[in-house]
Structures are given as C-alpha cells and as structure tokens.
Design a protein around this motif. Structure first.
Motif, short mmCIF file in Angstrom:
data_model
loop_
_atom_site.label_atom_id
_atom_site.label_comp_id
_atom_site.label_asym_id
_atom_site.label_seq_id
_atom_site.Cartn_x
_atom_site.Cartn_y
_atom_site.Cartn_z
N ARG A 72 0.75 -1.17 -0.04
CA ARG A 72 -0.08 -0.12 0.02
C ARG A 72 1.01 1.16 0.06
O ARG A 72 0.75 2.36 -0.70
N ALA A 73 1.94 1.12 0.62
CA ALA A 73 2.70 2.21 0.85
C ALA A 73 3.50 2.82 -0.58
O ALA A 73 3.47 3.92 -1.00
N MET A 74 4.02 1.59 -1.03
CA MET A 74 4.62 1.86 -2.42
C MET A 74 3.49 2.31 -3.52
O MET A 74 3.88 3.01 -4.28
N VAL A 75 2.31 1.85 -3.49
CA VAL A 75 1.18 2.06 -4.32
C VAL A 75 1.11 3.75 -4.17
O VAL A 75 0.98 4.51 -5.41
N GLU A 76 0.96 4.09 -3.00
CA GLU A 76 0.47 5.52 -2.86
C GLU A 76 1.58 6.34 -3.12
O GLU A 76 1.47 7.66 -3.67
N GLU A 77 2.93 6.05 -2.84
CA GLU A 77 4.00 6.96 -3.20
C GLU A 77 4.43 6.96 -4.43
O GLU A 77 4.79 8.05 -5.10
N ARG A 78 4.24 5.72 -5.45
CA ARG A 78 5.01 5.59 -6.62
C ARG A 78 4.04 5.38 -7.63
O ARG A 78 4.47 5.82 -8.96
N LEU A 79 2.93 4.74 -7.63
CA LEU A 79 2.39 4.16 -8.87
C LEU A 79 1.61 5.56 -9.43
O LEU A 79 1.78 5.39 -10.95
N PRO A 80 1.01 6.44 -8.97
CA PRO A 80 0.61 7.50 -9.80
C PRO A 80 1.49 8.14 -10.75
O PRO A 80 1.53 8.53 -11.87
N ARG A 81 2.78 8.48 -10.17
CA ARG A 81 3.84 9.00 -11.04
C ARG A 81 4.18 8.03 -12.26
O ARG A 81 4.48 8.36 -13.17
N ILE A 82 4.32 6.71 -11.91
CA ILE A 82 4.79 5.67 -12.99
C ILE A 82 3.74 5.82 -14.12
O ILE A 82 3.99 5.83 -15.29
#
Length: 205
Positions: A72-82
């Motif tokens: 969840r932390a990785m998704v919140e931090e990185r997925l929108p930018r990717i």
C-alpha cells in the motif's frame, strides 16, 4: 490520470473454476484498452501491480511483496507517477537513450497507418512504452477481439530492435524487423509491415 480512470474492485477473478487473482483496483484506458491493476495472488501470497498494453501483459517487479502495508505504501508513493510518466505523458518523458537513437526525428505517421484491416496502432516509435527486461515497445498493431497483432521492441542493453507477433494471444518471434540501426528498422517497416500483418491475418483462420 490522462485517459485512465480508477475503478475500485475488491473481487476475486476465477479461471477454470479456480481462484486466479483478487482484483483490488484497476486503472482503465477505454481509448486504447490498456489497464494497470493491483492484485493479490492467492497461490503465491503476493501483491503486485500488473500492466496490460494489449500485445503484452507484465508485472512491475518493484511492487511485488507479500506484506500488504508495504504494498500500500509503495502504491501510494510511486504508482501515480509511474502511470503518468510511462503510460500518459510518454512524449514528454521520452528516454534519453531513445532520443539519442533518433526515434523522435522520424516522420513515422507518413508510413505507419493508424489502422490496417482491423489492427489498431496502439504504440508508435515517438511514443515508446517502457516494458520489461531493459526493453521498450516502440510499435504495436493489435486487434483486441482476436488478441492478435504485431509489436516491435528495442532492447537498451543489446542496442537492437526485434519483433513479436501474437495470434489468438499465442506469441512467436518474427525476424523481418531485426535490426541494429534506426535506418534499417525504418526500411524494414516500409517494406514488410503490411505484408507481415497480412500474414498474421491469414494465420488467424
């Protein structure tokens, strides 16, 4: 983000009477049929992000984990930018490697049709998509109904172009577009693109 719309799912996907994956959420691009989805695999016990761009589906390996809070932390931090960088603003975030190769300098639209006998051009070289194994998909023609088409990739490490075709989602290599230089790739596409698409159509029967 761009043409991608978020849908919260929270449901199990079953295949052949077995649990395949638990779909947490999915970003859908209805214009080109691409998706980016968050899933839990009940067999492996792992969470992951999977991308489907028609001719290819793959996991973003940096998100694979068996710890939900970490996922969840990785998704919140990185997925929108990717998603924004890799799949929406591809022209604005074009790789320096591909720029140096010369892909943006060619007038691709002058000889690459947007559609051909049911195949839609989903990717063109000046809008290349980062995929897996150090490669970019630089061209894709795809028929979503038959799950058939042609893709051309560029491998950064080998510095060469190669191609794959799919017939009813079954992949195999096609060597008509193997090349190391952009000039050779352009020449091969001008001569062999439409004949190879015709061959795929013939083999689909």
């Amino acid at each position: 983000m761009g043409d991608f719309q978020l849908s919260e799912e929270r449901r199990m996907i079953r295949e052949q009477d077995e649990d395949k994956e638990y779909l947490i959420f999915i970003y859908r691009n209805d214009r080109n049929g691409w998706t980016v989805r968050a899933v839990f695999n009940p067999a492996s016990g792992e969470f992951s992000i999977r991308t489907d761009i028609g001719m290819l589906e793959f996991a973003l390996i940096e998100f694979i984990t068996d710890v939900f809070d970490q996922f969840r932390a990785m998704v919140e931090e990185r997925l929108p930018r990717i998603i924004q960088t890799y799949y929406v603003d591809r022209c604005r975030n074009f790789s320096v490697i591909l720029q140096n190769k010369g892909l943006p300098a060619v007038a691709w639209d002058s000889f690459l049709p947007e559609e051909y006998k049911g195949f839609r051009r989903l990717v063109k070289p000046n809008e290349a998509v980062r995929i897996i194994n150090g490669s970019y998909m630089v061209l894709s023609y795809y028929n979503a109904e038959t799950k058939s088409g042609l893709s051309v990739m560029y491998n950064v490490l080998r510095d060469d172009f190669f191609a794959e075709r799919r017939i009813h989602n079954f992949p195999n290599l096609v060597h008509d577009f193997d090349s190391e230089s952009l000039r050779d790739l352009q020449s091969a596409l001008q001569k062999r693109l439409l004949p190879v698409l015709d061959e795929i159509l013939a083999d689909m029967d």
